[in-house]
Design a protein around this motif. Structure first.
Motif, short mmCIF file in Angstrom:
data_model
loop_
_atom_site.label_atom_id
_atom_site.label_comp_id
_atom_site.label_asym_id
_atom_site.label_seq_id
_atom_site.Cartn_x
_atom_site.Cartn_y
_atom_site.Cartn_z
N SER A 154 25.63 -3.06 9.91
CA SER A 154 27.09 -2.96 9.79
C SER A 154 27.62 -3.92 8.72
O SER A 154 28.53 -3.58 7.97
CB SER A 154 27.74 -3.27 11.15
N TRP A 157 26.85 -2.40 5.45
CA TRP A 157 27.77 -1.30 5.18
C TRP A 157 29.12 -1.82 4.69
O TRP A 157 29.73 -1.24 3.80
CB TRP A 157 27.94 -0.47 6.45
N LEU A 195 28.57 6.30 8.23
CA LEU A 195 27.57 5.43 8.86
C LEU A 195 26.99 6.09 10.10
O LEU A 195 25.78 6.04 10.34
CB LEU A 195 28.20 4.08 9.22
N TRP A 198 24.66 8.84 9.10
CA TRP A 198 23.43 8.34 8.49
C TRP A 198 22.36 8.02 9.54
O TRP A 198 21.17 8.06 9.26
CB TRP A 198 23.78 7.08 7.68
N PRO A 262 30.22 -0.50 14.71
CA PRO A 262 30.75 -0.27 13.35
C PRO A 262 32.22 -0.67 13.21
O PRO A 262 32.61 -1.32 12.24
CB PRO A 262 30.55 1.24 13.15
#
Length: 328
Positions: A154, A157, A195, A198, A262
């Motif tokens: 995270s 990201w 995310l 993915w 996230p």
């Protein structure tokens, strides 16, 4: 002299014959066997005692206690104060942030779950055609699911889509205008959706296992009849894969509604609550505002929502899920 036959008759008992008792009634259980049986029961309970203790103390008791707390005013410091349905009433009538979190969560789950399922199915179809080094490809594609829910990913990201991140650097190199992906309310939620999509590895492996169980003779017979790959996909692959699709859909819907990391790490619910997922708001109510009673009520509302969606999916599966036993 009395004849021998008559003497024999006199010696016979005059009372009617007694029927022999049932063998089951005559059976006597030795005391040693009972002791052995008790020992086996004790041994069995000793073996399962870690699970029983863990289930009762770490699962069942917290669930029931949270139900009690949902009807109380509890700040984690004092004693819970019973207030009845006030938490639920405030949640539905006097908390606009609750409805914002609900709206964001439904939008997130409604898009992220289909994206992950479709992408996982496409990758599984591609791997099903691969013959050489399929194990390596399968492992590499599964890795994002192993590490995808971690704090480290995270943070990565957040750096990737930051103002000075790699994604904007790539756009600048290509001469495309950069954008504040995490600072714009219209695009921040989409970074979280990407995310989530993915991390398709676990669903991909389940789809791949389902594809491997479809007999190749079905495809060979349909190709003889003139069916192309696209037609085979819709008349053979999808119908025979529906039980796997049902399982993956239920699991991903539950994960989508329970997403937390996230939103907490990448955007912290911002900007302007555009990525405030339900579980993040529940966490804030419990551990930032110390309103554990309200947070417990939110948890039970989410449990009911997930149960309703799961029941709807199961009920609808009667019309679109096909099992092998149905054709017998």
């Amino acid at each position: 002299m009395i004849p021998e036959e008559k003497a024999h008759e006199k010696l016979e008992p005059q009372h009617p014959e007694k029927k022999p008792k049932d063998k089951k009634q005559m059976k006597v259980v030795p005391p040693n066997r009972k002791i052995k049986s008790d020992n086996k029961n004790v041994t069995g309970y000793l073996f399962i005692s870690p699970f029983l203790i863990g289930f009762l103390s770490l699962t069942l008791f917290p669930i029931l206690y949270s139900l009690y707390l949902s009807f109380t005013d509890f700040d984690l410091m004092g004693t819970p104060n019973w207030i009845g349905l006030e938490n639920y009433e405030r949640m539905f009538t006097n908390d606009p942030t609750f409805w914002q979190a609900m709206k964001v969560t439904f939008f997130y789950a409604g898009i992220a779950v289909p994206v992950r399922l479709v992408f996982a199915l496409l990758v599984a179809l591609a791997l099903n055609k691969v013959v050489e080094m399929v194990g390596l490809y399968r492992t590499l594609l599964y890795l994002p699911s192993v590490v995808g829910g971690s704090i480290a990913v995270s943070i990565m990201w957040r750096q990737l889509f930051g103002d000075d991140g790699a994604f904007n650097s790539l756009l600048a190199t290509l001469g495309i205008p950069t954008h504040s992906w995490l600072g714009d309310p219209d695009t921040a939620i989409w970074t979280l959706i990407v995310l989530y999509g993915w991390q398709f590895g676990s669903s991909m492996l389940i789809f791949l296992a389902g594809l491997r169980n479809i007999p190749k003779t079905f495809y060979e017979a349909s190709s003889v009849d003139g069916a192309g790959p696209l037609r085979q996909f819709f008349i053979i692959t999808i119908p025979l894969l529906t039980p796997v699709i049902l399982f993956n859909t239920i699991m991903q819907v539950i994960q989508g509604f329970m997403a937390f990391t996230p939103s907490f790490v990448v955007t912290n619910g911002g900007p302007v609550d555009s990525t405030l997922l339900y579980v993040l708001y529940m966490y804030r109510r419990a551990f930032e505002y110390f309103d554990m009673g309200y947070a417990s009520a939110m948890a039970w509302v989410m449990l009911v929502i997930i149960a309703i969606f799961t029941a709807i999916i199961f009920k609808s599966s009667e019309h679109w899920v096909h099992y092998e036993a149905d054709n017998k």
